[in-house]
Design a protein around this motif. Structure first.
Motif, PDB file in Angstrom:
ATOM      1  N   THR A 128       6.483   9.447 -21.654  1.00  0.00           N
ATOM      2  CA  THR A 128       7.163   8.978 -20.444  1.00  0.00           C
ATOM      3  C   THR A 128       6.362   9.402 -19.219  1.00  0.00           C
ATOM      4  O   THR A 128       5.783  10.487 -19.194  1.00  0.00           O
ATOM      5  CB  THR A 128       8.589   9.550 -20.345  1.00  0.00           C
ATOM      6  N   PRO A 129       6.334   8.548 -18.193  1.00  0.00           N
ATOM      7  CA  PRO A 129       5.579   8.896 -16.984  1.00  0.00           C
ATOM      8  C   PRO A 129       6.319   9.944 -16.171  1.00  0.00           C
ATOM      9  O   PRO A 129       7.509  10.173 -16.378  1.00  0.00           O
ATOM     10  CB  PRO A 129       5.513   7.561 -16.231  1.00  0.00           C
ATOM     11  N   PRO A 130       5.633  10.578 -15.216  1.00  0.00           N
ATOM     12  CA  PRO A 130       6.318  11.530 -14.341  1.00  0.00           C
ATOM     13  C   PRO A 130       7.431  10.837 -13.577  1.00  0.00           C
ATOM     14  O   PRO A 130       7.383   9.638 -13.314  1.00  0.00           O
ATOM     15  CB  PRO A 130       5.199  12.004 -13.395  1.00  0.00           C
ATOM     16  N   SER A 131       8.472  11.584 -13.229  1.00  0.00           N
ATOM     17  CA  SER A 131       9.582  11.024 -12.467  1.00  0.00           C
ATOM     18  C   SER A 131       9.080  10.469 -11.138  1.00  0.00           C
ATOM     19  O   SER A 131       8.225  11.077 -10.486  1.00  0.00           O
ATOM     20  CB  SER A 131      10.643  12.093 -12.205  1.00  0.00           C
ATOM     21  N   GLN A 132       9.617   9.317 -10.765  1.00  0.00           N
ATOM     22  CA  GLN A 132       9.222   8.717  -9.508  1.00  0.00           C
ATOM     23  C   GLN A 132       9.879   9.461  -8.352  1.00  0.00           C
ATOM     24  O   GLN A 132      11.053   9.793  -8.422  1.00  0.00           O
ATOM     25  CB  GLN A 132       9.634   7.247  -9.482  1.00  0.00           C
ATOM     26  N   PRO A 133       9.140   9.707  -7.275  1.00  0.00           N
ATOM     27  CA  PRO A 133       9.737  10.410  -6.132  1.00  0.00           C
ATOM     28  C   PRO A 133      10.731   9.513  -5.410  1.00  0.00           C
ATOM     29  O   PRO A 133      10.710   8.290  -5.540  1.00  0.00           O
ATOM     30  CB  PRO A 133       8.528  10.725  -5.246  1.00  0.00           C
ATOM     31  N   MET A 134      11.610  10.137  -4.640  1.00  0.00           N
ATOM     32  CA  MET A 134      12.553   9.375  -3.843  1.00  0.00           C
ATOM     33  C   MET A 134      11.810   8.693  -2.700  1.00  0.00           C
ATOM     34  O   MET A 134      11.019   9.323  -1.996  1.00  0.00           O
ATOM     35  CB  MET A 134      13.632  10.290  -3.281  1.00  0.00           C
ATOM     36  N   GLY A 135      12.061   7.390  -2.522  1.00  0.00           N
ATOM     37  CA  GLY A 135      11.425   6.654  -1.444  1.00  0.00           C
ATOM     38  C   GLY A 135       9.948   6.431  -1.706  1.00  0.00           C
ATOM     39  O   GLY A 135       9.403   6.817  -2.741  1.00  0.00           O
ATOM     40  N   GLY A 136       9.282   5.793  -0.781  1.00  0.00           N
ATOM     41  CA  GLY A 136       7.846   5.595  -0.901  1.00  0.00           C
ATOM     42  C   GLY A 136       7.438   4.872  -2.171  1.00  0.00           C
ATOM     43  O   GLY A 136       6.433   5.219  -2.790  1.00  0.00           O
ATOM     44  N   GLY A 137       8.221   3.893  -2.603  1.00  0.00           N
ATOM     45  CA  GLY A 137       7.891   3.159  -3.811  1.00  0.00           C
ATOM     46  C   GLY A 137       8.525   3.718  -5.060  1.00  0.00           C
ATOM     47  O   GLY A 137       8.419   3.129  -6.135  1.00  0.00           O
ATOM     48  N   GLY A 138       9.206   4.859  -4.945  1.00  0.00           N
ATOM     49  CA  GLY A 138       9.864   5.449  -6.105  1.00  0.00           C
ATOM     50  C   GLY A 138      11.343   5.088  -6.121  1.00  0.00           C
ATOM     51  O   GLY A 138      11.756   4.040  -5.628  1.00  0.00           O
ATOM     52  N   TYR A 139      12.146   5.965  -6.694  1.00  0.00           N
ATOM     53  CA  TYR A 139      13.587   5.724  -6.741  1.00  0.00           C
ATOM     54  C   TYR A 139      14.161   5.712  -5.331  1.00  0.00           C
ATOM     55  O   TYR A 139      13.674   6.406  -4.442  1.00  0.00           O
ATOM     56  CB  TYR A 139      14.276   6.801  -7.575  1.00  0.00           C
ATOM     57  N   THR A 140      15.212   4.933  -5.141  1.00  0.00           N
ATOM     58  CA  THR A 140      15.797   4.794  -3.805  1.00  0.00           C
ATOM     59  C   THR A 140      17.136   5.514  -3.656  1.00  0.00           C
ATOM     60  O   THR A 140      17.573   5.751  -2.530  1.00  0.00           O
ATOM     61  CB  THR A 140      16.009   3.305  -3.477  1.00  0.00           C
ATOM     62  N   HIS A 141      17.817   5.818  -4.751  1.00  0.00           N
ATOM     63  CA  HIS A 141      19.126   6.467  -4.676  1.00  0.00           C
ATOM     64  C   HIS A 141      19.270   7.484  -5.803  1.00  0.00           C
ATOM     65  O   HIS A 141      18.623   7.353  -6.846  1.00  0.00           O
ATOM     66  CB  HIS A 141      20.267   5.450  -4.792  1.00  0.00           C
ATOM     67  N   ARG A 142      20.133   8.458  -5.563  1.00  0.00           N
ATOM     68  CA  ARG A 142      20.512   9.404  -6.606  1.00  0.00           C
ATOM     69  C   ARG A 142      21.946   9.119  -7.027  1.00  0.00           C
ATOM     70  O   ARG A 142      22.750   8.661  -6.221  1.00  0.00           O
ATOM     71  CB  ARG A 142      20.400  10.853  -6.111  1.00  0.00           C
ATOM     72  N   LEU A 143      22.247   9.399  -8.278  1.00  0.00           N
ATOM     73  CA  LEU A 143      23.600   9.165  -8.772  1.00  0.00           C
ATOM     74  C   LEU A 143      24.024  10.349  -9.627  1.00  0.00           C
ATOM     75  O   LEU A 143      23.313  10.741 -10.550  1.00  0.00           O
ATOM     76  CB  LEU A 143      23.651   7.890  -9.614  1.00  0.00           C
ATOM     77  N   SER A 144      25.175  10.914  -9.286  1.00  0.00           N
ATOM     78  CA  SER A 144      25.760  11.977 -10.097  1.00  0.00           C
ATOM     79  C   SER A 144      26.982  11.405 -10.789  1.00  0.00           C
ATOM     80  O   SER A 144      27.840  10.798 -10.141  1.00  0.00           O
ATOM     81  CB  SER A 144      26.158  13.161  -9.216  1.00  0.00           C
ATOM     82  N   VAL A 145      27.056  11.575 -12.099  1.00  0.00           N
ATOM     83  CA  VAL A 145      28.178  11.020 -12.851  1.00  0.00           C
ATOM     84  C   VAL A 145      28.592  11.999 -13.934  1.00  0.00           C
ATOM     85  O   VAL A 145      27.748  12.660 -14.552  1.00  0.00           O
ATOM     86  CB  VAL A 145      27.808   9.652 -13.471  1.00  0.00           C
ATOM     87  N   ASN A 146      29.890  12.121 -14.139  1.00  0.00           N
ATOM     88  CA  ASN A 146      30.440  12.987 -15.188  1.00  0.00           C
ATOM     89  C   ASN A 146      30.954  12.114 -16.322  1.00  0.00           C
ATOM     90  O   ASN A 146      31.896  11.342 -16.135  1.00  0.00           O
ATOM     91  CB  ASN A 146      31.586  13.839 -14.628  1.00  0.00           C
ATOM     92  N   LEU A 147      30.327  12.238 -17.487  1.00  0.00           N
ATOM     93  CA  LEU A 147      30.751  11.503 -18.668  1.00  0.00           C
ATOM     94  C   LEU A 147      31.552  12.427 -19.580  1.00  0.00           C
ATOM     95  O   LEU A 147      31.356  13.645 -19.564  1.00  0.00           O
ATOM     96  CB  LEU A 147      29.534  10.976 -19.437  1.00  0.00           C
ATOM     97  N   PRO A 148      32.449  11.871 -20.383  1.00  0.00           N
ATOM     98  CA  PRO A 148      33.102  12.702 -21.397  1.00  0.00           C
ATOM     99  C   PRO A 148      32.042  13.382 -22.265  1.00  0.00           C
ATOM    100  O   PRO A 148      30.988  12.797 -22.543  1.00  0.00           O
ATOM    101  CB  PRO A 148      33.915  11.678 -22.209  1.00  0.00           C
TER     102      PRO A 148
END
Length: 210
Positions: free
Chosen positions: A89-109
Motif C-alpha cells: 500500500t502507498p503512504p497515506s495521502q496528506p490532507m489537501g494539496g492533492g491528497g485527502y480532503t476530509h477526515r471522518l470519525s465513525v464508531n462501528l459495533p
C-alpha cells in the motif's frame, strides 16, 4: 440531511399530539411514544439515523457486496497490531494539496469493526506474502530504501548503495508486483467505499479477483 428530515418529522408529530395545557405526565408519555417511533424508523431504515447508524449499514452492505460479510478466523497474534501500513500500500495521502480532503470519525459495533479488520487481513494475506517474496528477490527500489533509511536513522548513502547492489527488476516482474498490489485490501479501502455507498456516490468497482 437525514438529521434535518428526522427533526422535521419529530416536530410535526409533537405539534399534532401535544395539546396546550396537557398534563405533564401525559405530555411525557407522548414524547416517549414519538421517541420509540423514531427508533423503530431508524431500525427499519426509514430514517437514516446518526452518522454511525448510516455508516454501520453502509459497511455491512459493502462487506456483503464483496462477499466478505462472514465469519473470519482470528489472525495470528500481533498481526493486526503491527505498526505502519500494509505491504503493497502507498503512504497515506496528506490532507489537501492533492491528497485527502476530509477526515471522518465513525464508531462501528465491535463485531462489525472486527469483521472489517479480519476481512482486510485474510483477503490480502496471499498477495502480501507474494509481495514479500518479490521484495526479497528484487528489493524495494530506491524510493522505499530512502524512506526506510530515514525512519531507522540509516545514512542515505548506505541505503542507496545497498539498493544499487540488487539486480533491476524487469518489466514483467514490475507488472507482477503491480497486480499483487491491486489485490491488497485495507480497512481504509472498505470504509471509504462504504462512505461512497452511503453518500449516494457511484458504487466502487470491486475487483473480480477479490
Amino acid at each position: 440531511a437525514e438529521r434535518d428530515r428526522e427533526d422535521a418529522w419529530i416536530a410535526e408529530r409533537r405539534q399534532e399530539r401535544l395539546e396546550p395545557g396537557m398534563p405533564r405526565r401525559a405530555a411525557a408519555a407522548v414524547r416517549s411514544e414519538i421517541r420509540a417511533e423514531t427508533a423503530r424508523k431508524r431500525r427499519s431504515g426509514e430514517f437514516g439515523g446518526t452518522r454511525d447508524d448510516i455508516m454501520t449499514r453502509a459497511v455491512r452492505e459493502e462487506l456483503q457486496a464483496r462477499g466478505h460479510d462472514r465469519e473470519w478466523p482470528k489472525p495470528p497474534e500481533g498481526e493486526l497490531e503491527a505498526p505502519g501500513r500494509r505491504w503493497g500500500t502507498p503512504p497515506s495521502q496528506p490532507m489537501g494539496g492533492g491528497g485527502y480532503t476530509h477526515r471522518l470519525s465513525v464508531n462501528l459495533p465491535h463485531t462489525l469493526g472486527e469483521t472489517v479488520r479480519r476481512a482486510a487481513y485474510w483477503t490480502s494475506k496471499d498477495a502480501v506474502e507474494a509481495l514479500q517474496d518479490w521484495a526479497d528477490r528484487w528489493g524495494d527500489g530506491t524510493d522505499v530504501a530512502l524512506r526506510e533509511a530515514e525512519r531507522h536513522d540509516i545514512p542515505a548513502e548506505l541505503a542507496l548503495l545497498a539498493a544499487a547492489g540488487r539486480p533491476s527488476a524487469p518489466k514483467s516482474a514490475l507488472e507482477i508486483r503491480d497486480r499483487l498490489r491491486q489485490q491488497i485490501l485495507t480497512t481504509g479501502d472498505l470504509i471509504r467505499a462504504a462512505v461512497d455507498r452511503a453518500s449516494g456516490e457511484e458504487e466502487p468497482t470491486i475487483p473480480s479477483d477479490l
